[in-house]
Design an enzyme around this catalytic site. Structure first.
Site, PDB file in Angstrom:
ATOM      1  N   ASP A 149       0.851  -1.191   0.000  1.00  0.00           N
ATOM      2  CA  ASP A 149       0.000   0.000   0.000  1.00  0.00           C
ATOM      3  C   ASP A 149       0.884   1.237   0.000  1.00  0.00           C
ATOM      4  OD1 ASP A 149      -1.984   2.081   0.816  1.00  0.00           O
ATOM      5  OD2 ASP A 149      -3.260   0.336   1.218  1.00  0.00           O
ATOM      6  N   ASN A 150       0.518   2.237  -0.800  1.00  0.00           N
ATOM      7  CA  ASN A 150       1.308   3.478  -0.816  1.00  0.00           C
ATOM      8  C   ASN A 150       0.754   4.528   0.143  1.00  0.00           C
ATOM      9  OD1 ASN A 150      -0.945   4.497  -2.118  1.00  0.00           O
ATOM     10  ND2 ASN A 150       0.072   4.832  -4.088  1.00  0.00           N
ATOM     11  N   LEU A 151      -0.326   4.183   0.865  1.00  0.00           N
ATOM     12  CA  LEU A 151      -0.957   5.053   1.860  1.00  0.00           C
ATOM     13  C   LEU A 151      -1.478   6.362   1.263  1.00  0.00           C
ATOM     14  CD1 LEU A 151       1.405   4.543   4.963  1.00  0.00           C
ATOM     15  CD2 LEU A 151      -0.682   3.306   4.342  1.00  0.00           C
ATOM     16  N   THR A 153      -4.510   6.628   0.029  1.00  0.00           N
ATOM     17  CA  THR A 153      -5.866   6.690   0.597  1.00  0.00           C
ATOM     18  C   THR A 153      -6.023   5.742   1.782  1.00  0.00           C
ATOM     19  OG1 THR A 153      -6.644   5.053  -1.023  1.00  0.00           O
ATOM     20  CG2 THR A 153      -6.949   7.368  -1.579  1.00  0.00           C
ATOM     21  N   ALA A 194      -6.318   0.761  -5.833  1.00  0.00           N
ATOM     22  CA  ALA A 194      -7.010   1.377  -6.967  1.00  0.00           C
ATOM     23  C   ALA A 194      -7.328   2.837  -6.693  1.00  0.00           C
ATOM     24  CB  ALA A 194      -8.317   0.629  -7.261  1.00  0.00           C
ATOM     25  N   SER A 207     -16.040  -3.594 -10.135  1.00  0.00           N
ATOM     26  CA  SER A 207     -17.081  -2.673  -9.671  1.00  0.00           C
ATOM     27  C   SER A 207     -18.339  -2.762 -10.520  1.00  0.00           C
ATOM     28  CB  SER A 207     -16.539  -1.239  -9.721  1.00  0.00           C
ATOM     29  OG  SER A 207     -17.568  -0.289  -9.537  1.00  0.00           O
ATOM     30  N   TYR A 221     -13.826   5.936 -14.614  1.00  0.00           N
ATOM     31  CA  TYR A 221     -13.587   4.957 -13.547  1.00  0.00           C
ATOM     32  C   TYR A 221     -14.127   3.584 -13.942  1.00  0.00           C
ATOM     33  CZ  TYR A 221     -14.364   2.374  -9.215  1.00  0.00           C
ATOM     34  OH  TYR A 221     -14.393   1.392  -8.259  1.00  0.00           O
ATOM     35  N   VAL A 246     -21.362   7.340   0.033  1.00  0.00           N
ATOM     36  CA  VAL A 246     -22.424   8.170   0.601  1.00  0.00           C
ATOM     37  C   VAL A 246     -22.688   7.832   2.060  1.00  0.00           C
ATOM     38  CG1 VAL A 246     -24.249   6.622  -0.232  1.00  0.00           C
ATOM     39  CG2 VAL A 246     -24.764   9.038   0.199  1.00  0.00           C
ATOM     40  N   GLY A 271     -21.751  11.416 -14.387  1.00  0.00           N
ATOM     41  CA  GLY A 271     -21.209  10.061 -14.357  1.00  0.00           C
ATOM     42  C   GLY A 271     -21.923   9.117 -13.421  1.00  0.00           C
TER      43      GLY A 271
END
Length: 308
Positions: free
Chosen positions: A31-33, A35, A74, A116, A140, A183, A266
């Protein structure tokens, strides 16, 4: 089993890591952190700070020697993909190709890929099954669908197994409302801060909401089932955004008083994913009702706000 989880410090990935560690697997996280958060990292796993497109990716595979790779790293925000399609494609498409190259090099037995519902675009019918035409509305959706083809080709060319899981709208503990949160996370944040939630559009748009722990159990099932398959992971239920907020207000004792803004570019109007293929092939089914999942999410975040 040796398992590498990309994005394992993020919302969904960290829950999957927790489950794998508890089951006794030897787990490595990449993980690159950007997010994800270090606080989400399970201490029973080996953490590698890095990026899919960095030279050091091969060193991670050398250390982990994974039998299975679970790919959740992602760019996951529709609006970000529209504002910066090059970044979106770089992370989601090129990043996955780089990962597949390492899977080939190190003889990975199986890849489990988090796709997704966005790949389907505007539904031609409901519930949307896996045979539904793929026609993404957003960049996306395109960048999540394109890796599916690469995965299928790599698997065919290099004798690698895979399972592709197309998620409905995932919510739950550790989802970040300040970043690319869905949400539910945004509404939880507003309600616990006593602020007015904002609904984009008229609120009658519907989504198929699924609790993160049901996503975890689907990934667990995919470790040994679902060979060379694509499966919707959902509750197969439609809930409007207005009704979602009403349930959340009821749980936390707030009045239903949102403000309304313009619909977002979108975003589709209605969504519900047929999950019968996953039930049959993976032996999986969702356990959490929307009310139960939301109650568990609120209970967690209430403690966080009290600590803060």
């Amino acid at each position: 089993m040796n398992i590498l989880v990309t994005g394992g410090a993020g919302f969904i990935g960290s829950h999957i890591v927790d489950d794998l560690v508890q089951a006794g697997h030897r787990v490595h996280i990449l993980d690159n952190l950007s997010t994800g958060f270090k606080v989400n990292v399970n201490t029973g796993a080996v953490f590698h700070l890095g990026d899919l497109l960095e030279v050091g990716l091969s060193a991670v595979f050398e250390a982990a020697r994974p039998e299975v790779v679970i790919h959740h790293a992602a760019q996951v925000d529709v609006q970000t993909s529209l504002a910066n399609p090059l970044l979106d494609a770089k992370i989601n498409i090129l990043g996955t190709i780089a990962l597949l190259e390492q899977c080939r090099e190190y003889g990975v037995r199986k890849l489990i890929y988090a796709s997704s519902a966005a790949v389907y675009g505007t539904p031609q019918y409901l519930s949307v099954d896996e045979a539904h035409p793929v026609k993404p509305l957003s960049f996306y959706g395109i960048s999540k669908h394109t890796p599916e083809h690469y995965i299928e080709s790599f698997a065919s060319l290099y004798d690698m197994d895979y399972t592709i899981l197309r998620y409905a709208n995932v919510y739950g503990i550790r989802q970040d409302p300040k970043g690319e949160g869905g949400v539910v996370a945004v509404f939880v944040d507003k309600l616990l801060e006593g602020k007015q939630p904002v609904i984009y559009g008229d609120g009658e748009q519907t989504r198929d909401f699924i609790y993160v722990k049901d996503i975890v159990s689907a990934n667990r099932a995919a470790l040994s089932k679902g060979s060379h398959g694509i499966y919707n992971i959902s509750c197969n239920e439609q809930t409007s955004v207005n009704d979602l907020l009403r349930v959340m207000c009821s749980i936390c004792g707030s009045s239903f008083n949102p403000s309304y803004g313009p619909a977002r570019t979108g975003d589709i109007v209605h969504s519900r994913l047929d999950n019968r293929a996953a039930l049959h092939a993976l032996g999986w089914s969702p356990v959490f009702t929307l009310k139960d999942g939301l109650a568990a999410t609120f209970a967690y975040y209430k403690t966080q706000y009290q600590v803060g």
